[in-house]
Design a protein around this motif. Structure first.
Motif, PDB file in Angstrom:
ATOM      1  N   ILE A   9     -65.317 138.142 -23.047  1.00  0.00           N
ATOM      2  CA  ILE A   9     -66.392 137.386 -22.417  1.00  0.00           C
ATOM      3  C   ILE A   9     -66.900 138.165 -21.220  1.00  0.00           C
ATOM      4  N   GLN A  10     -68.203 138.171 -21.073  1.00  0.00           N
ATOM      5  CA  GLN A  10     -68.800 138.817 -19.920  1.00  0.00           C
ATOM      6  C   GLN A  10     -69.389 137.752 -19.010  1.00  0.00           C
ATOM      7  N   VAL A  11     -68.942 137.751 -17.762  1.00  0.00           N
ATOM      8  CA  VAL A  11     -69.473 136.829 -16.774  1.00  0.00           C
ATOM      9  C   VAL A  11     -70.072 137.642 -15.647  1.00  0.00           C
ATOM     10  N   SER A  12     -71.280 137.317 -15.320  1.00  0.00           N
ATOM     11  CA  SER A  12     -71.967 138.081 -14.287  1.00  0.00           C
ATOM     12  C   SER A  12     -71.249 137.951 -12.954  1.00  0.00           C
ATOM     13  N   ALA A  13     -71.137 139.075 -12.248  1.00  0.00           N
ATOM     14  CA  ALA A  13     -70.481 139.056 -10.933  1.00  0.00           C
ATOM     15  C   ALA A  13     -71.378 138.456  -9.866  1.00  0.00           C
ATOM     16  N   ALA A  14     -72.682 138.477 -10.092  1.00  0.00           N
ATOM     17  CA  ALA A  14     -73.620 137.942  -9.105  1.00  0.00           C
ATOM     18  C   ALA A  14     -73.641 136.419  -9.197  1.00  0.00           C
ATOM     19  N   GLU A  15     -73.229 135.739  -8.140  1.00  0.00           N
ATOM     20  CA  GLU A  15     -73.158 134.295  -8.152  1.00  0.00           C
ATOM     21  C   GLU A  15     -74.253 133.718  -7.258  1.00  0.00           C
ATOM     22  N   PRO A  16     -75.073 132.810  -7.800  1.00  0.00           N
ATOM     23  CA  PRO A  16     -76.156 132.250  -6.998  1.00  0.00           C
ATOM     24  C   PRO A  16     -75.626 131.338  -5.903  1.00  0.00           C
ATOM     25  N   ARG A  17     -76.395 131.218  -4.837  1.00  0.00           N
ATOM     26  CA  ARG A  17     -76.022 130.308  -3.762  1.00  0.00           C
ATOM     27  C   ARG A  17     -76.266 128.867  -4.204  1.00  0.00           C
ATOM     28  N   VAL A  18     -75.466 127.967  -3.646  1.00  0.00           N
ATOM     29  CA  VAL A  18     -75.629 126.551  -3.961  1.00  0.00           C
ATOM     30  C   VAL A  18     -76.841 126.022  -3.209  1.00  0.00           C
ATOM     31  N   ARG A  19     -77.781 125.438  -3.942  1.00  0.00           N
ATOM     32  CA  ARG A  19     -79.030 124.972  -3.353  1.00  0.00           C
ATOM     33  C   ARG A  19     -78.952 123.486  -3.001  1.00  0.00           C
ATOM     34  N   ILE A  20     -79.982 123.005  -2.310  1.00  0.00           N
ATOM     35  CA  ILE A  20     -80.023 121.604  -1.880  1.00  0.00           C
ATOM     36  C   ILE A  20     -79.956 120.671  -3.089  1.00  0.00           C
ATOM     37  N   LYS A  21     -80.632 121.029  -4.175  1.00  0.00           N
ATOM     38  CA  LYS A  21     -80.638 120.164  -5.363  1.00  0.00           C
ATOM     39  C   LYS A  21     -79.233 119.959  -5.905  1.00  0.00           C
ATOM     40  N   GLU A  22     -78.453 121.051  -5.913  1.00  0.00           N
ATOM     41  CA  GLU A  22     -77.080 120.936  -6.380  1.00  0.00           C
ATOM     42  C   GLU A  22     -76.244 120.056  -5.452  1.00  0.00           C
ATOM     43  N   VAL A  23     -76.464 120.213  -4.147  1.00  0.00           N
ATOM     44  CA  VAL A  23     -75.711 119.422  -3.169  1.00  0.00           C
ATOM     45  C   VAL A  23     -76.033 117.935  -3.331  1.00  0.00           C
ATOM     46  N   VAL A  24     -77.308 117.593  -3.544  1.00  0.00           N
ATOM     47  CA  VAL A  24     -77.707 116.195  -3.745  1.00  0.00           C
ATOM     48  C   VAL A  24     -77.020 115.630  -4.985  1.00  0.00           C
ATOM     49  N   THR A  25     -77.001 116.400  -6.055  1.00  0.00           N
ATOM     50  CA  THR A  25     -76.331 115.956  -7.276  1.00  0.00           C
ATOM     51  C   THR A  25     -74.853 115.666  -7.023  1.00  0.00           C
ATOM     52  N   ILE A  26     -74.189 116.567  -6.308  1.00  0.00           N
ATOM     53  CA  ILE A  26     -72.758 116.395  -6.055  1.00  0.00           C
ATOM     54  C   ILE A  26     -72.506 115.185  -5.157  1.00  0.00           C
ATOM     55  N   TRP A  27     -73.392 114.941  -4.186  1.00  0.00           N
ATOM     56  CA  TRP A  27     -73.243 113.754  -3.346  1.00  0.00           C
ATOM     57  C   TRP A  27     -73.355 112.474  -4.181  1.00  0.00           C
ATOM     58  N   ILE A  28     -74.301 112.438  -5.093  1.00  0.00           N
ATOM     59  CA  ILE A  28     -74.452 111.245  -5.943  1.00  0.00           C
ATOM     60  C   ILE A  28     -73.210 111.055  -6.806  1.00  0.00           C
ATOM     61  N   LEU A  29     -72.722 112.142  -7.388  1.00  0.00           N
ATOM     62  CA  LEU A  29     -71.509 112.060  -8.211  1.00  0.00           C
ATOM     63  C   LEU A  29     -70.309 111.645  -7.363  1.00  0.00           C
ATOM     64  N   PHE A  30     -70.270 112.106  -6.114  1.00  0.00           N
ATOM     65  CA  PHE A  30     -69.197 111.700  -5.208  1.00  0.00           C
ATOM     66  C   PHE A  30     -69.217 110.185  -5.008  1.00  0.00           C
ATOM     67  N   PHE A  31     -70.386 109.614  -4.759  1.00  0.00           N
ATOM     68  CA  PHE A  31     -70.462 108.172  -4.527  1.00  0.00           C
ATOM     69  C   PHE A  31     -70.154 107.381  -5.800  1.00  0.00           C
ATOM     70  N   ILE A  32     -70.523 107.924  -6.956  1.00  0.00           N
ATOM     71  CA  ILE A  32     -70.148 107.265  -8.202  1.00  0.00           C
ATOM     72  C   ILE A  32     -68.633 107.238  -8.337  1.00  0.00           C
ATOM     73  N   ASN A  33     -67.985 108.361  -8.037  1.00  0.00           N
ATOM     74  CA  ASN A  33     -66.530 108.423  -8.089  1.00  0.00           C
ATOM     75  C   ASN A  33     -65.904 107.460  -7.081  1.00  0.00           C
ATOM     76  N   LEU A  34     -66.492 107.398  -5.881  1.00  0.00           N
ATOM     77  CA  LEU A  34     -66.011 106.487  -4.841  1.00  0.00           C
ATOM     78  C   LEU A  34     -66.028 105.044  -5.338  1.00  0.00           C
ATOM     79  N   PHE A  35     -67.173 104.609  -5.894  1.00  0.00           N
ATOM     80  CA  PHE A  35     -67.284 103.223  -6.340  1.00  0.00           C
ATOM     81  C   PHE A  35     -66.467 102.961  -7.605  1.00  0.00           C
ATOM     82  N   ASN A  36     -66.248 103.997  -8.390  1.00  0.00           N
ATOM     83  CA  ASN A  36     -65.367 103.850  -9.535  1.00  0.00           C
ATOM     84  C   ASN A  36     -63.990 103.393  -9.086  1.00  0.00           C
ATOM     85  N   TYR A  37     -63.448 104.053  -8.064  1.00  0.00           N
ATOM     86  CA  TYR A  37     -62.095 103.724  -7.625  1.00  0.00           C
ATOM     87  C   TYR A  37     -62.051 102.466  -6.774  1.00  0.00           C
ATOM     88  N   ILE A  38     -63.147 102.138  -6.079  1.00  0.00           N
ATOM     89  CA  ILE A  38     -63.207 100.831  -5.426  1.00  0.00           C
ATOM     90  C   ILE A  38     -63.076  99.742  -6.469  1.00  0.00           C
TER      91      ILE A  38
END
Length: 379
Positions: A9-38
């Protein structure tokens, strides 16, 4: 990077920076996980009141969680299968709407069997997010940063669990157990809408910039078949032959069984054991203390797992499995001591329970990272 079958398998060594859109997605998933366990641990927090109103045995009380876990376990692979073929953000949203509706209906149920059935439906709804959210994070975040972002996502587990105990016990004692099930549904519906509008559904393996013909051992065979049963069977068989996936999943299942049993019965156990020890606790008090311990333990331990993993990476390629194994061994020892000492000294019980939570959560993110990497090139 070689996969389990030795393909190149070849995986590119160049890794893109995490953008605002990705951070927003992860925050939403975080809150879903939070309410799941509540939502999941509200039942444990309100269990004493539920058992009194419906005159339930301990077996019947435990069945409320068993119904949830069984449907959650059975449907998670199905949502994983659908997530490879349909838009994951929509599948998550559909699951959230079912989860919110079922939780609210629990609050107006008049018979025990109705609550058992509705908790099973909640398990179906929560299975959608649980199977798909980590894969979205894996496809958004480069491998060098993945454990950190998975750690952030999983911090919602202890915080949500703690809030579930506090809400379940506090609201149940103040306004009755039915109101405990009316706290999360409106917010879960909002998260479902946010999932549709704002959660990204990236290309599979996109963060790893995968190149080559070996993305999935059976990928061509799967795409060629139009029979979904055949596709599911091929993918399941491939996963069963992936030893890293199999062993990591079985080990984590044992940990989840242990911690699930602990979290289900701790409030009831503390009330009875503390009475024997001569320092009686009320149900709401036991829920509050255990909730604080769970929150603090997970809040410290989950990021610690990421930090320790990054440190050990310099010395061994098996850094994540090492953290998982040591965490499970120490969890077993501290849990045994907590239960054994509870009738004699409740403070010793709380101390070893805190250690149990610390050791249990430390491998949460590293284990998920191991599983995601093991299957990345498999199916």
């Amino acid at each position: 990077m070689p996969n389990n079958e030795g393909d190149s398998i070849q995986v590119s060594a160049a890794e893109p920076r995490v953008r605002i859109k990705e951070v927003v997605t992860i925050w939403i998933l975080f809150f879903i996980n939070l309410f799941n366990y509540i939502d999941r641990y509200i039942v444990a927090g309100a269990l004493d009141e539920l058992m009194k109103e419906f005159h339930l045995s301990f077996f019947q009380g435990g069945l409320l969680t068993t119904a949830f876990i069984v449907s959650y376990m059975i449907l998670s692979p199905l949502f994983g299968f659908l997530g490879d073929r349909y838009k994951r953000s929509w599948l998550i949203a559909i699951g959230l709407f079912l989860w919110a509706l079922s939780t609210f209906l629990c609050s107006i149920a008049n018979k025990y069997w109705q609550i058992v059935l509705l908790r099973a439906l909640v398990g179906i709804g929560e299975a959608s997010y649980a199977a798909l959210a980590p894969t979205i994070i894996a496809d958004l975040i480069p491998v060098s940063q993945r454990t950190f972002y998975l750690s952030f996502f999983y911090i919602g587990t202890p915080i949500g669990g703690a809030l579930g105990y506090i809400i379940g016990g506090g609201v149940s004692d103040s306004w009755g157990w039915r109101w405990s099930f009316r706290v999360t549904p409106p917010l879960v519906i909002l998260l479902g809408i946010a999932s549709i509008i704002m959660v990204q559904d990236p290309e599979r393996g996109g963060a790893d910039n995968i190149r080559g013909d070996s993305l999935g051992t059976y990928s061509q065979e799967i795409r060629a078949s139009r029979n979904p049963v055949h596709q599911l069977a091929v993918e399941a068989w491939t996963l069963l032959k992936t030893k890293t996936f199999l062993y990591s999943t079985l080990g984590f299942s044992c940990l989840a069984f242990t911690i699930g049993s602990l979290t289900q019965w701790i409030p009831v156990y503390v009330v009875k054991a503390s009475a024997i020890a001569g320092t009686p606790y009320e149900n709401s008090e036991a829920n509050y203390v255990f909730g604080v311990i769970t929150c603090a333990g997970g809040f410290v331990s989950i990021p610690m797992g990421s930090v320790v993993s990054k440190f050990l990476e310099k010395y061994t390629p098996k850094h994540d499995p090492l953290i998982n194994g040591m965490g499970m061994l120490l969890t077993s020892l501290s849990l045994y001591l907590a239960i054994a000492l509870a009738p004699y000294n409740i403070n010793c019980f709380w101390g070893f329970t805190a250690l149990t939570q610390l050791f249990a959560f430390i491998g949460w993110a590293p284990n998920t990272a191991v599983i995601l990497v093991s299957i990345l090139f498999t199916v």
